[in-house]
Design a protein around this motif. Structure first.
Motif, mmCIF file in Angstrom:
data_model
loop_
_atom_site.group_PDB
_atom_site.id
_atom_site.type_symbol
_atom_site.label_atom_id
_atom_site.label_comp_id
_atom_site.label_asym_id
_atom_site.label_seq_id
_atom_site.Cartn_x
_atom_site.Cartn_y
_atom_site.Cartn_z
ATOM 1 N N SER A 51 0.833 -1.213 0.000
ATOM 2 C CA SER A 51 0.000 0.000 0.000
ATOM 3 C C SER A 51 0.865 1.258 0.000
ATOM 4 O O SER A 51 0.593 2.202 -0.746
ATOM 5 N N TYR A 52 1.911 1.274 0.837
ATOM 6 C CA TYR A 52 2.813 2.426 0.877
ATOM 7 C C TYR A 52 3.485 2.623 -0.481
ATOM 8 O O TYR A 52 3.597 3.736 -0.975
ATOM 9 N N GLY A 53 3.913 1.530 -1.103
ATOM 10 C CA GLY A 53 4.536 1.619 -2.421
ATOM 11 C C GLY A 53 3.587 2.185 -3.464
ATOM 12 O O GLY A 53 3.977 3.025 -4.288
ATOM 13 N N LEU A 54 2.331 1.763 -3.442
ATOM 14 C CA LEU A 54 1.354 2.278 -4.402
ATOM 15 C C LEU A 54 1.076 3.764 -4.177
ATOM 16 O O LEU A 54 0.983 4.540 -5.128
ATOM 17 N N VAL A 55 0.945 4.157 -2.929
ATOM 18 C CA VAL A 55 0.704 5.572 -2.629
ATOM 19 C C VAL A 55 1.898 6.421 -3.074
ATOM 20 O O VAL A 55 1.737 7.505 -3.625
ATOM 21 N N CYS A 56 3.120 5.925 -2.861
ATOM 22 C CA CYS A 56 4.322 6.640 -3.308
ATOM 23 C C CYS A 56 4.355 6.761 -4.821
ATOM 24 O O CYS A 56 4.707 7.812 -5.364
ATOM 25 N N LEU A 57 3.980 5.694 -5.514
ATOM 26 C CA LEU A 57 3.957 5.717 -6.972
ATOM 27 C C LEU A 57 2.937 6.732 -7.484
ATOM 28 O O LEU A 57 3.223 7.520 -8.399
ATOM 29 N N ILE A 58 1.773 6.752 -6.883
ATOM 30 C CA ILE A 58 0.746 7.724 -7.284
ATOM 31 C C ILE A 58 1.220 9.144 -6.992
ATOM 32 O O ILE A 58 1.013 10.054 -7.796
ATOM 33 N N SER A 59 1.882 9.353 -5.855
ATOM 34 C CA SER A 59 2.358 10.704 -5.529
ATOM 35 C C SER A 59 3.450 11.152 -6.494
ATOM 36 O O SER A 59 3.594 12.345 -6.768
ATOM 37 N N LEU A 60 4.237 10.222 -7.018
ATOM 38 C CA LEU A 60 5.250 10.589 -8.015
ATOM 39 C C LEU A 60 4.604 11.029 -9.329
ATOM 40 O O LEU A 60 5.117 11.912 -10.012
ATOM 41 N N TRP A 61 3.480 10.413 -9.679
ATOM 42 C CA TRP A 61 2.779 10.821 -10.896
ATOM 43 C C TRP A 61 2.200 12.214 -10.764
ATOM 44 O O TRP A 61 2.081 12.941 -11.726
ATOM 45 N N HIS A 62 1.808 12.588 -9.561
ATOM 46 C CA HIS A 62 1.202 13.898 -9.320
ATOM 47 C C HIS A 62 2.145 14.794 -8.525
ATOM 48 O O HIS A 62 1.719 15.521 -7.641
ATOM 49 N N ASP A 63 3.423 14.718 -8.833
ATOM 50 C CA ASP A 63 4.437 15.460 -8.102
ATOM 51 C C ASP A 63 4.275 16.967 -8.327
ATOM 52 O O ASP A 63 4.085 17.420 -9.454
ATOM 53 N N THR A 64 4.348 17.728 -7.258
ATOM 54 C CA THR A 64 4.248 19.177 -7.327
ATOM 55 C C THR A 64 5.546 19.741 -7.874
ATOM 56 O O THR A 64 6.624 19.336 -7.480
ATOM 57 N N SER A 65 5.429 20.682 -8.772
ATOM 58 C CA SER A 65 6.627 21.278 -9.362
ATOM 59 C C SER A 65 6.996 22.556 -8.590
ATOM 60 O O SER A 65 6.146 23.396 -8.311
ATOM 61 N N TYR A 66 8.261 22.656 -8.241
ATOM 62 C CA TYR A 66 8.775 23.809 -7.506
ATOM 63 C C TYR A 66 9.759 24.548 -8.391
ATOM 64 O O TYR A 66 10.522 23.928 -9.129
ATOM 65 N N GLY A 67 9.756 25.881 -8.298
ATOM 66 C CA GLY A 67 10.659 26.676 -9.114
ATOM 67 C C GLY A 67 11.023 27.977 -8.434
ATOM 68 O O GLY A 67 10.706 28.207 -7.272
ATOM 69 N N ALA A 68 11.690 28.846 -9.192
ATOM 70 C CA ALA A 68 12.142 30.160 -8.714
ATOM 71 C C ALA A 68 12.982 30.019 -7.447
ATOM 72 O O ALA A 68 12.840 30.795 -6.499
ATOM 73 N N CYS A 69 13.871 29.037 -7.438
ATOM 74 C CA CYS A 69 14.648 28.734 -6.231
ATOM 75 C C CYS A 69 15.550 29.897 -5.813
ATOM 76 O O CYS A 69 15.621 30.228 -4.629
#
Length: 173
Positions: A51-69
């Motif tokens: 379950s943890y692996g599946l949730v991590c995989l889904i979160s990678l697909w919907h990863d938030t993009s960060y910029g203007a560092c």
């Protein structure tokens, strides 16, 4: 608006109740028969890991993009800082969208070799007149998270082993 708030509050508590009922049922199922304890424990651990692996995989697909560092690092008082004779690079990046009046920021702390040592997420608001910048003590970095019930948070320097581990685990922050 009040109905939406009430619905979200009720939904949260229903989720907690369902989680408690599920955990109680799983504990009963595991301990029901002593001779099947080891087999059932293995089933639960494997199910939790999957379950943890599946949730991590889904979160990678919907990863938030960060910029203007560079901009946020300068704005929020980041950059290269020295603690007890060792240099650390404090980097901050933000999302491209607002959370109400605020921005979500990713705070990363790197050592001299460029290895990630700690990772935190926080929200700051542009127009509320309160503290936004990082503050530095002898062995600590203080930051303000406006989305939390307790606004002031800290990161020990050097970061702990737990900080190092949490920075590498998906969903640990």
């Amino acid at each position: 608006m009040r109905i939406l708030f009430l619905f979200s509050l009720v939904q949260k508590w229903v989720g907690y109740v369902l989680l408690v009922v599920l955990v109680a049922w799983l504990l009963y199922w595991i301990f029901k028969e002593k001779r099947k304890f080891r087999q059932r424990s293995c089933v639960i651990l494997c199910g939790a890991a999957t379950s943890y692996g599946l949730v991590c995989l889904i979160s990678l697909w919907h990863d938030t993009s960060y910029g203007a560092c560079d901009y946020y690092t300068k704005l929020l008082n980041g950059g290269v800082k020295e603690f007890n004779g060792r240099q650390y690079r404090i980097s901050m990046c933000s999302t491209n969208f607002f959370w109400g009046d605020g921005r979500q920021v990713r705070l990363q702390i790197f050592d001299q070799a460029g290895t990630l040592q700690a990772l935190r997420y926080f929200t700051f608001y542009w127009n509320d007149g309160s503290e936004k910048e990082l503050e530095y003590g002898d062995n600590v970095i203080l930051y303000y998270d406006k989305s939390a019930s307790q606004a002031l948070h800290s990161i020990p320097i050097p970061p702990t082993r737990l900080d190092w581990i949490k920075a590498r685990l998906p969903l640990a922050n």
